[in-house]
Enzyme design. Structure first.
Site, PDB file in Angstrom:
ATOM      1  CG  PHE A   1     -33.982  40.764  26.609  1.00 35.54           C
ATOM      2  CD1 PHE A   1     -33.912  42.423  26.032  1.00 35.54           C
ATOM      3  CD2 PHE A   1     -32.347  40.415  26.326  1.00 35.54           C
ATOM      4  CE1 PHE A   1     -33.074  43.256  25.599  1.00 35.54           C
ATOM      5  CE2 PHE A   1     -31.258  40.677  26.298  1.00 35.54           C
ATOM      6  CZ  PHE A   1     -31.603  42.310  25.697  1.00 35.54           C
ATOM      7  CE  LYS A   2     -39.304  44.223  33.468  1.00 38.66           C
ATOM      8  NZ  LYS A   2     -38.087  42.941  33.891  1.00 38.66           N
TER       9      LYS A   2
ATOM     10  CD  GLN B   1     -35.285  40.053  23.632  1.00 43.55           C
ATOM     11  OE1 GLN B   1     -35.566  38.252  24.618  1.00 43.55           O
ATOM     12  NE2 GLN B   1     -36.561  40.154  22.935  1.00 43.55           N
TER      13      GLN B   1
ATOM     14  CB  SER C   1     -33.336  30.282  36.112  1.00 44.28           C
ATOM     15  OG  SER C   1     -34.051  29.579  36.100  1.00 44.28           O
TER      16      SER C   1
ATOM     17  CE1 TYR D   1     -32.219  34.619  33.155  1.00 45.99           C
ATOM     18  CE2 TYR D   1     -33.585  33.266  33.530  1.00 45.99           C
ATOM     19  CZ  TYR D   1     -32.927  33.927  34.154  1.00 45.99           C
ATOM     20  OH  TYR D   1     -32.448  33.898  35.528  1.00 45.99           O
TER      21      TYR D   1
ATOM     22  CB  VAL E   1     -29.884  29.115  25.301  1.00 42.60           C
ATOM     23  CG1 VAL E   1     -28.495  28.381  24.893  1.00 42.60           C
ATOM     24  CG2 VAL E   1     -30.874  28.286  24.674  1.00 42.60           C
TER      25      VAL E   1
ATOM     26  CE  LYS F   1     -29.430  32.323  34.516  1.00 45.23           C
ATOM     27  NZ  LYS F   1     -28.481  33.090  35.368  1.00 45.23           N
TER      28      LYS F   1
ATOM     29  NE  ARG G   1     -42.490  39.249  47.251  1.00 42.95           N
ATOM     30  CZ  ARG G   1     -43.717  38.803  47.343  1.00 42.95           C
ATOM     31  NH1 ARG G   1     -43.969  36.562  47.114  1.00 42.95           N
ATOM     32  NH2 ARG G   1     -43.061  38.222  48.987  1.00 42.95           N
TER      33      ARG G   1
END
Length: 276
Positions: free
Chosen positions: A94-95, A105, A139, A193, A195, A197, A231
């Protein structure tokens, strides 16, 4: 059945996944499969590579859908008798400014990034041939998120004896704790995110251990890696690396020579083993 070696990259119609496929098309001595949830997008990506003079095959794969995973498994078994390289790249984020409730999320992010990746591994790892290579794209955020966990959770996630069932239990607990709004009180960091990863990195450590116990003589190497800040649609235009640069570490691990005995069960960034 074909004797041609075969490589599969999940979630690879764009971004880092697409760059990994591009590099494998140039360097891997066999068939390379680009996979995507949406066949239209997948075919378009394959066509784009064709314009560059590169040849990839397409197979539909939605890692949130067990039937889709099993269809790929059956196809690989029938056509190739297995698999030589698996790159688990598919993932979502999510952004930062997304207003979706955190509990939602957490559930959505872990469903894909951890549970989806794990389901792919459950179905495809048994197909990996001797000297095969498996790369789980994690990540650096998994490291920083680990640092944001309570001491008790850090100890569990760093344990050399944690089982897959215990890991699944912890990932499930995180989602449940977010629903009750007690995740911070329970020692979790405030990043779904991150957690997810942590889950991927720890899962990789467990899988490597299992390979050592059950298939030692097969010389399969399995690692987690961080591609860096790249990117992509996910990370945005401010990131420091191009997708091709982001693909370097995953491709390096996917193409480790047959006489290599490591890295295995490691967390690798910039082609360097990092302490977990």
């Amino acid at each position: 059945m074909s004797n041609v070696p075969v490589a599969v990259v999940t979630g690879s119609n764009k971004g880092i996944g697409f760059a990994i496929v591009r590099a494998l098309c140039k360097q891997f001595p066999g068939d390379v499969y680009l996979t995507a949830r949406d066949p239209g997008r997948g075919q378009k990506a394959v066509a784009k590579l064709q314009e560059e003079g590169l040849h990839a095959f397409f197979h539909q794969l939605d890692i949130d859908d067990l039937q889709s995973i099993r269809a790929l498994r059956d196809f690989l078994k029938e056509k190739y008798g297995g698999l030589n390289v698996l790159v688990n790249n598919a993932g979502i984020a999510f952004k930062v400014h997304d207003t979706t409730p955190f509990a939602v999320q957490a559930e959505v992010t872990l469903k894909t990034n951890f549970f989806g990746t794990r389901n792919v591994c459950i179905e495809l790892l048994p197909l990996v041939k001797p000297y095969g290579r498996v790369v789980n794209v994690s990540s650096m955020v998994s490291s920083s998120a680990l640092g944001g966990c309570s001491r008790d959770l850090q100890q569990k996630f760093r344990s050399d004896t944690i089982t897959e069932d215990e890991l699944v239990e912890l990932m499930t607990k995180f989602v449940e704790d977010t629903k009750k709004s007690v995740h911070e009180k329970e020692g979790w960091p405030n990043t779904a995110y991150g957690v997810s990863k942590i889950g991927v990195t720890v899962l990789s450590r467990i899988q490597a251990r299992m390979l050592n116990e059950n298939r030692k003589g097969d010389h399969i190497l399995l690692n987690a890696c961080c591609p860096g800040w790249v990117r992509t649609d996910m990370a945005g235009p401010q990131a420091t690396k191009s997708p091709d640069e982001g693909a370097e570490t995953p491709v390096y691990l996917a193409l480790l020579p047959s006489d290599a005995d490591g890295p295995h069960g490691q967390f690798v960034s910039n082609k360097t083993v990092r302490t977990w």
